[in-house]
Design a protein around this motif. Structure first.
Motif, PDB file in Angstrom:
ATOM      1  N   HIS A 172       0.835  -1.209   0.000  1.00 42.15           N
ATOM      2  CA  HIS A 172       0.000   0.000   0.000  1.00 42.15           C
ATOM      3  C   HIS A 172       0.868   1.256   0.000  1.00 42.15           C
ATOM      4  CE1 HIS A 172      -3.448  -2.470   2.035  1.00 42.15           C
ATOM      5  NE2 HIS A 172      -3.294  -2.744   0.764  1.00 42.15           N
ATOM      6  N   TYR A 173       1.917   1.222   0.812  1.00 37.74           N
ATOM      7  CA  TYR A 173       2.826   2.369   0.922  1.00 37.74           C
ATOM      8  C   TYR A 173       3.505   2.635  -0.420  1.00 37.74           C
ATOM      9  CZ  TYR A 173       6.860   5.092   2.598  1.00 37.74           C
ATOM     10  OH  TYR A 173       7.826   6.052   2.784  1.00 37.74           O
ATOM     11  N   ILE A 174       3.983   1.579  -1.085  1.00 37.10           N
ATOM     12  CA  ILE A 174       4.654   1.743  -2.374  1.00 37.10           C
ATOM     13  C   ILE A 174       3.676   2.268  -3.420  1.00 37.10           C
ATOM     14  CG2 ILE A 174       5.753   0.478  -4.269  1.00 37.10           C
ATOM     15  CD1 ILE A 174       6.968  -1.378  -2.138  1.00 37.10           C
ATOM     16  N   ALA A 175       2.456   1.732  -3.454  1.00 41.87           N
ATOM     17  CA  ALA A 175       1.478   2.149  -4.455  1.00 41.87           C
ATOM     18  C   ALA A 175       1.130   3.626  -4.323  1.00 41.87           C
ATOM     19  CB  ALA A 175       0.213   1.292  -4.336  1.00 41.87           C
ATOM     20  N   ILE A 176       0.869   4.086  -3.105  1.00 42.25           N
ATOM     21  CA  ILE A 176       0.487   5.487  -2.933  1.00 42.25           C
ATOM     22  C   ILE A 176       1.654   6.417  -3.224  1.00 42.25           C
ATOM     23  CG2 ILE A 176       0.997   5.570  -0.437  1.00 42.25           C
ATOM     24  CD1 ILE A 176      -1.955   7.284  -2.218  1.00 42.25           C
ATOM     25  N   ASN A 177       2.872   5.994  -2.915  1.00 44.08           N
ATOM     26  CA  ASN A 177       4.022   6.852  -3.183  1.00 44.08           C
ATOM     27  C   ASN A 177       4.390   6.865  -4.659  1.00 44.08           C
ATOM     28  OD1 ASN A 177       5.343   8.123  -0.665  1.00 44.08           O
ATOM     29  ND2 ASN A 177       4.805   6.072   0.025  1.00 44.08           N
ATOM     30  N   LEU A 178       4.157   5.770  -5.373  1.00 45.61           N
ATOM     31  CA  LEU A 178       4.353   5.795  -6.816  1.00 45.61           C
ATOM     32  C   LEU A 178       3.359   6.748  -7.479  1.00 45.61           C
ATOM     33  CD1 LEU A 178       5.013   2.028  -7.669  1.00 45.61           C
ATOM     34  CD2 LEU A 178       6.653   3.921  -7.690  1.00 45.61           C
ATOM     35  N   ALA A 179       2.127   6.756  -6.972  1.00 44.34           N
ATOM     36  CA  ALA A 179       1.144   7.715  -7.490  1.00 44.34           C
ATOM     37  C   ALA A 179       1.578   9.148  -7.206  1.00 44.34           C
ATOM     38  CB  ALA A 179      -0.218   7.429  -6.868  1.00 44.34           C
ATOM     39  N   ALA A 180       2.095   9.386  -6.002  1.00 43.75           N
ATOM     40  CA  ALA A 180       2.573  10.725  -5.661  1.00 43.75           C
ATOM     41  C   ALA A 180       3.739  11.134  -6.542  1.00 43.75           C
ATOM     42  CB  ALA A 180       2.978  10.766  -4.179  1.00 43.75           C
ATOM     43  N   SER A 181       4.648  10.202  -6.830  1.00 48.85           N
ATOM     44  CA  SER A 181       5.778  10.513  -7.703  1.00 48.85           C
ATOM     45  C   SER A 181       5.309  10.874  -9.116  1.00 48.85           C
ATOM     46  CB  SER A 181       6.743   9.326  -7.756  1.00 48.85           C
ATOM     47  OG  SER A 181       7.299   9.061  -6.484  1.00 48.85           O
ATOM     48  N   SER A 182       4.292  10.179  -9.590  1.00 47.36           N
ATOM     49  CA  SER A 182       3.742  10.492 -10.916  1.00 47.36           C
ATOM     50  C   SER A 182       3.146  11.895 -10.936  1.00 47.36           C
ATOM     51  CB  SER A 182       2.689   9.458 -11.302  1.00 47.36           C
ATOM     52  OG  SER A 182       3.246   8.161 -11.348  1.00 47.36           O
ATOM     53  N   LEU A 183       2.413  12.237  -9.891  1.00 45.37           N
ATOM     54  CA  LEU A 183       1.846  13.587  -9.809  1.00 45.37           C
ATOM     55  C   LEU A 183       2.948  14.633  -9.723  1.00 45.37           C
ATOM     56  CD1 LEU A 183      -1.112  12.918  -7.330  1.00 45.37           C
ATOM     57  CD2 LEU A 183      -1.272  13.367  -9.783  1.00 45.37           C
ATOM     58  N   PHE A 184       4.013  14.313  -9.004  1.00 45.39           N
ATOM     59  CA  PHE A 184       5.160  15.215  -8.900  1.00 45.39           C
ATOM     60  C   PHE A 184       5.709  15.518 -10.302  1.00 45.39           C
ATOM     61  CE2 PHE A 184       9.024  16.098  -5.960  1.00 45.39           C
ATOM     62  CZ  PHE A 184       9.422  17.168  -6.758  1.00 45.39           C
ATOM     63  N   LEU A 185       5.932  14.480 -11.098  1.00 43.12           N
ATOM     64  CA  LEU A 185       6.481  14.666 -12.441  1.00 43.12           C
ATOM     65  C   LEU A 185       5.530  15.459 -13.329  1.00 43.12           C
ATOM     66  CD1 LEU A 185       8.167  11.244 -13.311  1.00 43.12           C
ATOM     67  CD2 LEU A 185       9.277  13.449 -12.968  1.00 43.12           C
ATOM     68  N   ILE A 186       4.244  15.151 -13.245  1.00 42.72           N
ATOM     69  CA  ILE A 186       3.269  15.873 -14.074  1.00 42.72           C
ATOM     70  C   ILE A 186       3.246  17.351 -13.707  1.00 42.72           C
ATOM     71  CG2 ILE A 186       0.810  16.104 -14.603  1.00 42.72           C
ATOM     72  CD1 ILE A 186       0.591  13.055 -14.195  1.00 42.72           C
ATOM     73  N   GLY A 187       3.169  17.654 -12.405  1.00 44.51           N
ATOM     74  CA  GLY A 187       3.132  19.038 -11.980  1.00 44.51           C
ATOM     75  C   GLY A 187       4.396  19.792 -12.333  1.00 44.51           C
ATOM     76  N   ALA A 188       5.558  19.170 -12.127  1.00 37.97           N
ATOM     77  CA  ALA A 188       6.833  19.827 -12.454  1.00 37.97           C
ATOM     78  C   ALA A 188       6.952  20.063 -13.960  1.00 37.97           C
ATOM     79  CB  ALA A 188       7.990  18.990 -11.946  1.00 37.97           C
ATOM     80  N   SER A 189       6.502  19.096 -14.765  1.00 39.89           N
ATOM     81  CA  SER A 189       6.566  19.253 -16.223  1.00 39.89           C
ATOM     82  C   SER A 189       5.683  20.412 -16.685  1.00 39.89           C
ATOM     83  CB  SER A 189       6.137  17.956 -16.905  1.00 39.89           C
ATOM     84  OG  SER A 189       6.972  16.887 -16.535  1.00 39.89           O
ATOM     85  N   MET A 190       4.508  20.525 -16.111  1.00 44.50           N
ATOM     86  CA  MET A 190       3.615  21.622 -16.497  1.00 44.50           C
ATOM     87  C   MET A 190       4.206  22.970 -16.096  1.00 44.50           C
ATOM     88  SD  MET A 190      -0.083  19.932 -15.485  1.00 44.50           S
ATOM     89  CE  MET A 190      -1.016  21.381 -15.976  1.00 44.50           C
ATOM     90  N   LEU A 191       4.803  23.040 -14.921  1.00 45.00           N
ATOM     91  CA  LEU A 191       5.438  24.291 -14.508  1.00 45.00           C
ATOM     92  C   LEU A 191       6.597  24.652 -15.425  1.00 45.00           C
ATOM     93  CD1 LEU A 191       5.506  24.043 -10.591  1.00 45.00           C
ATOM     94  CD2 LEU A 191       4.199  25.646 -11.982  1.00 45.00           C
TER      95      LEU A 191
END
Length: 563
Positions: A172-191
């Motif tokens: 569960h911990y790995i799954a939620i953090n992988l999702a957070a990492s994906s959001l991190f990349l998407i947000g940083a790319s848009m910025l």
């Protein structure tokens, strides 16, 4: 004295690399050692962490005496093109807190837990490397890199000791953090697409220049990026992973993970005060109300959880959630006085939660005759009870007990006192640092100058709501922890005396000693946090220090040589 500081000023910027390089080199060296050389690994790792604490304290003193943040151009390229490390008061505070908790946790792990699996101290060092890099970095891309180093090490640490519960919680911990990492990349790319930069200081300059047509897209990118950090900060409703995960982890790992939620809070505080300060034009203070609302709901969720919890590890997990929600709500107001109070509260609550996880392990072993709660819940988990330094087992006959009562074993008294101190800090009761931190925030909420409203006006409704939640969450925590203390210390009559090792006692005493030191040195600590808050809410000093940092010129060529 002035000459000493000038001499230190020449070498101190290079010392900024030590919190990253030292654990990386230590981990690499330990990988060359065999698993049979556990004593060597233990000494090497603990010594490295102790040296890192000395370095962190030196950096804290240096940052406190510096008029501006210190900037290190790692590739000798000027910002925003090169990789930069930035040291200011907030960074130094987090480095000292990380090193202090890590040293106590490492000492505690000497007793038993490092034997539960392979490469414990190697993963531990990589975890420290990721934490230090996240605090020191000055751009989003390298923040992502250090986040991934930190998370990769945390995956291994969470699974350390094996067992069904740890594997389930780890997935569960790995799954939620992988999702957070994906959001991190998407947000940083848009910025990056909108501003053309990922350097934090340069982002702060570019955001006011974004056209109105792109303003909504900018806010969307910031919201996606913030969601990744809010997941790490355990905001409701994406904090379902924290209590099961931290409870399943071994005690030293859970205590170190008490820092992990604070990484999310730190990153939000850093980026929000830089990118969406009062100088950000049309985007000034964007998202503040969302932080306030999210933090308050998280406080309510955590308070209900801590009131309903029965296991000590669950109590500690929900206490971490309440602490995180308190900090997020206070950050959202965006006012220096309130920020100063939350910066004092942050290390105090983190130390108490980390200590509570260590206490939970010792108390559960006492309650279950040598086995931790995780061992009893999971048949696959290893039984790790070794020889211990026992407490006083003085026995009295029935007539003597009737006359003078039953003596309190020294180990039980120690655990009880430590649990009492943790209760006072978590609940925010006087006279310890938890109360002082909450009192500082309450003062800022009620002060007209603190939140910037007119002297004749009442505080805004959100201020009154946060005030009520600060008091209410402390009351529920007090009831829950008092109930747990009665069950574990007063209602246990036929139980043998607890047995703890010296290293475990030293680690618990050290964490509580740091909390007491924060209380005794509250004026100096509050002066430091006030200066930190002022610099955070006046980001132009940070921006100028980073963007005006000049590369070191090449040495002149020797005479008679070809250019």
């Amino acid at each position: 004295m002035q000459g000493i500081w000038q001499w230190l000023g020449t070498w101190m910027p290079h010392l900024m690399l030590a919190p990253i390089v030292l654990p990386m080199a230590t981990a690499a060296l330990m990988l060359l050692l065999n698993e049979e050389q556990q004593r060597t690994k233990t000494i090497l790792s603990t010594g490295s962490i102790a040296l890192g604490l000395v370095v962190a304290i030196a950096l804290l003193q240096w940052s406190d005496h510096s008029a501006a943040p210190s900037v290190y151009l790692t590739g000798n390229w000027a910002a925003p093109f090169g990789i930069v490390l930035v040291l200011d008061r907030l960074t130094a505070l987090m480095l000292v807190l990380t090193s202090a908790i890590a040293l106590a946790v490492s000492i505690f792990a000497m007793a038993r837990w490092f034997k539960a699996g392979v490469h414990f101290y190697v993963l531990f060092q990589f975890q420290l490397m990721g934490l230090a890099g996240a605090f020191l970095t000055g751009d989003l891309f390298n923040l992502f890199v250090f986040f991934e180093i930190m998370l990769a090490a945390s995956y291994g640490l969470l699974l350390h000791g094996s067992g069904r519960l740890r594997v389930q919680a780890g997935l569960h911990y790995i799954a939620i953090n992988l999702a957070a990492s994906s959001l991190f990349l998407i947000g940083a790319s848009m910025l990056y697409g909108l501003t053309g930069t990922l350097n934090m200081a340069d982002l702060a300059q570019q955001i006011p220049l974004v056209t109105e047509a792109d303003r909504a897209l900018l806010h969307t990118a910031a919201g996606i990026l913030a969601t990744a950090f809010l997941i790490k900060a355990a905001v409701w409703p994406v904090n379902f992973w924290l209590v099961p995960g931290y409870s399943a982890a071994t005690a030293p790992v859970a205590a170190l993970f008490a820092l992990m939620t604070k990484v999310g809070v730190y990153t939000l505080l850093r980026l929000w005060t830089l990118m969406f300060s009062s100088e950000a034009g049309a985007s000034a203070l964007f998202g503040g109300q969302w932080l306030i609302a999210g933090g308050m709901v998280t406080m309510v969720f955590g308070s209900i959880g801590i009131f309903a919890a029965t296991r000590l590890t669950h109590l500690a997990g929900y206490a971490a959630i309440v602490s995180s929600g308190t900090l997020l709500a206070a950050v959202g107001f965006g006012h220096p006085m309130l920020t100063a109070g939350l910066l004092y509260y942050l290390p105090s609550s983190t130390l108490a939660v980390a200590c509570l996880f260590l206490l939970a392990d010792a108390i559960d072993r006492w309650r279950n005759h040598g086995a931790s709660m995780v061992d009893l819940d999971d048949e696959e988990a290893p039984f790790l009870s070794h020889e211990l330094i026992a407490a006083d087992h003085t026995n009295l006959d029935d007539e003597e007990q009737a006359l003078i009562g039953r003596p309190i074993p020294a180990a039980a008294a120690f655990l009880g006192l430590a649990f009492l101190l943790c209760t006072l800090v978590v609940a925010g009761l006087p006279p310890l640092s938890g109360f002082l931190g909450k009192f500082a925030m309450l003062t800022a909420l009620l002060s007209p100058l603190g939140l910037g409203h007119p002297l004749t006006a009442a505080p805004p409704p959100t201020a009154w709501l946060l005030l009520a939640l600060l008091i209410g969450s402390g009351l529920l925590a007090l009831i829950a922890l008092t109930r747990a203390g009665i069950r574990h210390f007063w209602a246990a009559h036929e139980r043998t005396a607890p047995e703890i090792r010296l290293t475990e006692g030293v680690a618990i005493a050290a964490l509580m000693g740091l909390s007491l030191a924060l209380t005794l040195h509250a004026p100096g600590a509050m002066r430091y946090t006030e200066a930190t808050a002022q610099s955070l809410h006046s980001p132009h000093t940070y921006i100028q220090a980073v963007l005006q940092a000049a590369p070191v010129p090449n040495p002149p060529a020797a005479s008679g040589t070809a250019p």
